[in-house]
Motif scaffolding. Structure first.
Motif, PDB file in Angstrom:
ATOM      1  N   ASP A 161      30.843  26.082   9.630  1.00 11.78           N
ATOM      2  CA  ASP A 161      30.827  25.891  11.078  1.00 11.78           C
ATOM      3  C   ASP A 161      30.790  24.414  11.456  1.00 11.78           C
ATOM      4  O   ASP A 161      30.439  24.051  12.576  1.00 11.78           O
ATOM      5  CB  ASP A 161      29.652  26.635  11.721  1.00 11.78           C
ATOM      6  N   LEU A 162      31.192  23.548  10.511  1.00 13.62           N
ATOM      7  CA  LEU A 162      31.262  22.114  10.766  1.00 13.62           C
ATOM      8  C   LEU A 162      32.730  21.681  10.644  1.00 13.62           C
ATOM      9  O   LEU A 162      33.402  22.044   9.673  1.00 13.62           O
ATOM     10  CB  LEU A 162      30.412  21.358   9.738  1.00 13.62           C
ATOM     11  N   PRO A 163      33.266  20.911  11.594  1.00 13.34           N
ATOM     12  CA  PRO A 163      34.689  20.534  11.539  1.00 13.34           C
ATOM     13  C   PRO A 163      34.979  19.488  10.474  1.00 13.34           C
ATOM     14  O   PRO A 163      34.085  18.756  10.030  1.00 13.34           O
ATOM     15  CB  PRO A 163      34.953  19.973  12.947  1.00 13.34           C
ATOM     16  N   ARG A 164      36.246  19.423  10.090  1.00 13.15           N
ATOM     17  CA  ARG A 164      36.677  18.427   9.109  1.00 13.15           C
ATOM     18  C   ARG A 164      36.330  17.012   9.582  1.00 13.15           C
ATOM     19  O   ARG A 164      35.995  16.139   8.772  1.00 13.15           O
ATOM     20  CB  ARG A 164      38.181  18.546   8.872  1.00 13.15           C
ATOM     21  N   ALA A 165      36.397  16.791  10.882  1.00 13.93           N
ATOM     22  CA  ALA A 165      36.124  15.458  11.421  1.00 13.93           C
ATOM     23  C   ALA A 165      34.734  14.964  11.062  1.00 13.93           C
ATOM     24  O   ALA A 165      34.519  13.753  10.884  1.00 13.93           O
ATOM     25  CB  ALA A 165      36.297  15.474  12.942  1.00 13.93           C
ATOM     26  N   ALA A 166      33.756  15.863  10.939  1.00 15.13           N
ATOM     27  CA  ALA A 166      32.394  15.448  10.579  1.00 15.13           C
ATOM     28  C   ALA A 166      32.356  14.907   9.153  1.00 15.13           C
ATOM     29  O   ALA A 166      31.641  13.933   8.863  1.00 15.13           O
ATOM     30  CB  ALA A 166      31.435  16.623  10.734  1.00 15.13           C
ATOM     31  N   LEU A 167      33.131  15.530   8.250  1.00 18.00           N
ATOM     32  CA  LEU A 167      33.189  15.047   6.872  1.00 18.00           C
ATOM     33  C   LEU A 167      33.948  13.728   6.807  1.00 18.00           C
ATOM     34  O   LEU A 167      33.562  12.806   6.073  1.00 18.00           O
ATOM     35  CB  LEU A 167      33.845  16.084   5.967  1.00 18.00           C
ATOM     36  N   ALA A 168      35.048  13.640   7.593  1.00 15.94           N
ATOM     37  CA  ALA A 168      35.829  12.406   7.603  1.00 15.94           C
ATOM     38  C   ALA A 168      35.001  11.246   8.140  1.00 15.94           C
ATOM     39  O   ALA A 168      35.088  10.116   7.633  1.00 15.94           O
ATOM     40  CB  ALA A 168      37.085  12.606   8.457  1.00 15.94           C
ATOM     41  N   LYS A 169      34.190  11.505   9.157  1.00 16.27           N
ATOM     42  CA  LYS A 169      33.340  10.452   9.727  1.00 16.27           C
ATOM     43  C   LYS A 169      32.317   9.967   8.701  1.00 16.27           C
ATOM     44  O   LYS A 169      32.046   8.758   8.575  1.00 16.27           O
ATOM     45  CB  LYS A 169      32.626  10.958  10.978  1.00 16.27           C
ATOM     46  N   HIS A 170      31.738  10.898   7.951  1.00 17.52           N
ATOM     47  CA  HIS A 170      30.758  10.517   6.927  1.00 17.52           C
ATOM     48  C   HIS A 170      31.422   9.651   5.867  1.00 17.52           C
ATOM     49  O   HIS A 170      30.855   8.616   5.456  1.00 17.52           O
ATOM     50  CB  HIS A 170      30.169  11.777   6.278  1.00 17.52           C
ATOM     51  N   ALA A 171      32.625  10.065   5.417  1.00 16.02           N
ATOM     52  CA  ALA A 171      33.331   9.282   4.400  1.00 16.02           C
ATOM     53  C   ALA A 171      33.671   7.891   4.928  1.00 16.02           C
ATOM     54  O   ALA A 171      33.566   6.885   4.195  1.00 16.02           O
ATOM     55  CB  ALA A 171      34.601  10.013   3.975  1.00 16.02           C
ATOM     56  N   HIS A 172      34.063   7.799   6.201  1.00 15.19           N
ATOM     57  CA  HIS A 172      34.411   6.501   6.799  1.00 15.19           C
ATOM     58  C   HIS A 172      33.175   5.620   6.968  1.00 15.19           C
ATOM     59  O   HIS A 172      33.182   4.429   6.620  1.00 15.19           O
ATOM     60  CB  HIS A 172      35.096   6.733   8.153  1.00 15.19           C
TER      61      HIS A 172
END
Length: 436
Positions: A162-173
């Motif tokens: 229930d977490l969007p891909r954008a949340a993972l991308a933001k963490h990686a960035h």
């Protein structure tokens, strides 16, 4: 995106039991963000956090990718295992074959009770739901990926659905994570990549909340599937006969259509057999309705055959062929495998050394015998009918003969007078183990 990846995982760990965690780590952006975020949390390290990378050997850079994953984990002070696999995609797509080989390798190294953690997120779930919908799936399929399910000796855990891909991308960035860029992820000839790069972005242009709505729909479908599954399990328990794993045909046919097909699938799955197509199931239903009492109709599809006999459905593999011509073998009473499956052996505390040489014969026709204690000679066919042996098992029934041809026993169904005298004297008795 109301919550960061780290905060989301912190709550997920608080809501889960303190089991060992094993992260499926590809080195790509999603799994890198997942592993990095878990590595910052004491709650995950306390569970013996471990990373596992599978090297499929399908790309020239796969060795370098494995080295990158080792270095990434070393920097995080997380133990890592690299597993090499061979991908055999004969008869299926490369993408599906690689996934099958990857999960098989991950399961083999999973410790009992451990949880295998993957980085599947809400956008992955939306893609899965669309794929299932395009394949004509019912509630089970439209429920998408489950957050937690059994796998091998442990559980498969997807805490980010229930977490969007954008949340993972933001963490990686934000943490400047160096990640592997697998060019295969941009090849739109793969169905999932086509949805990801071409279809979902266009849906979001018209309906910005499309991924979130698809995930919500999956949750509702999963709840409906769980409700239906309760009825499926209840019906299967009611109509299944444990002694021979057969299914009451009349009871099965009276089930609601929403349950009937799923009962059939679950029954077959428990026997490691493939499920039929919708058309094949309808043909089975028709034959059950219209079959004469003296017929043994069957419906066959790749991997399974279902037969109707005496009001019950019997399932067996299509490869379980019975002998089509007479067969015989010398026998000393030890376990002997039979053509088409099953075995015969003598059991008991007696002495096999005292036995004479015997023979096992299959596929004989026109046999008559007088069972021990019976005043009448019986046809073998009548004996089978009385014992409830299905017609397809009869050619594989072992007839036990003495070396001079005297019939001693029909498997463990009955003995003749000479057979009773011999086996009683030796304190042994035949046992026939049937495969199906």
């Amino acid at each position: 995106m109301s919550r960061s990846l780290t905060a989301h995982l912190k709550q997920a760990l608080a809501d889960s039991p303190p089991v060992p965690l094993c992260v499926a780590f590809s080195g790509g952006p999603d799994s890198s963000a997942l592993l990095h975020a878990l590595a910052t949390l004491d709650a995950s390290r306390e569970r013996g956090l471990l990373a596992v990378h599978v090297d499929h050997g399908l790309h020239p850079e796969s060795t370098a990718w494995a080295r990158h994953c080792r270095d990434f984990c070393t920097a995080l002070d997380i133990p890592v295992r690299v597993l090499k696999v061979q991908v055999d995609h004969a008869g299926e797509g490369l993408e599906g074959a690689a996934r099958k080989a990857r999960y098989a390798a991950l399961v083999r190294q999973l410790e009992p009770g451990a949880w295998l953690v993957t980085a599947h997120h809400a956008d992955d779930q939306a893609e899965t739901v669309l794929l299932k919908l395009l394949r004509g799936a019912g509630p089970q399929g439209l429920g998408g990926m489950r957050a937690l399910r059994a796998i091998g000796p442990g559980m498969l855990w997807r805490p980010l659905l229930d977490l969007p891909r954008a949340a993972l991308a933001k963490h990686a960035h934000d943490h400047q994570l160096h990640c592997i860029d697998d060019p295969a992820n941009s090849q739109t000839e793969h169905a999932r990549n086509f949805l990801r790069h071409d279809i979902l972005p266009r849906l979001q242009q018209r309906w910005p909340q499309a991924p979130r709505i698809l995930v919500q729909g999956a949750q509702l479908a999963a709840e409906a599937a769980d409700f239906i599954d309760l009825h499926v399990k209840s019906a299967l328990a009611q109509w299944l006969r444990q002694s021979d794993a057969s299914l009451d045909a009349g009871g099965w046919l009276e089930l609601h259509p929403a349950v009937r097909g799923l009962v059939l699938e679950q029954w077959l799955r428990k026997r490691d057999l493939t499920a039929p197509t919708r058309a094949q199931r309808h043909e089975l239903e028709r034959q059950v309705r219209e079959a004469d009492a003296d017929r043994v109709p069957e419906v066959t599809w790749p991997g399974a055959c279902v037969r109707l006999w005496r009001g019950r459905l019997h399932a067996l593999p299509t490869h379980a062929a019975r002998p089509t011509r007479p067969w015989q073998s010398a026998w000393d009473g030890q376990r002997l495998g039979l053509p088409g499956g099953g075995s015969v052996q003598l059991v008991g505390a007696g002495d096999r050394a005292a036995l004479p040489v015997m023979e096992i014969r299959l596929g004989q026709t026109g046999v008559h015998l007088r069972p021990h204690g019976d005043a009448h000679t019986r046809a073998l066919r009548d004996l089978f009918q009385r014992a409830g042996i299905p017609p397809w098992q009869r050619p594989g029934c072992p007839l036990i003969h003495a070396a001079d041809g005297t019939l001693l026993a029909v498997a463990d169904l009955c003995m003749t007078a000479p057979g009773h005298a011999l086996f009683s004297r030796c304190a042994l008795a035949p046992r026939w183990e049937r495969e199906s």
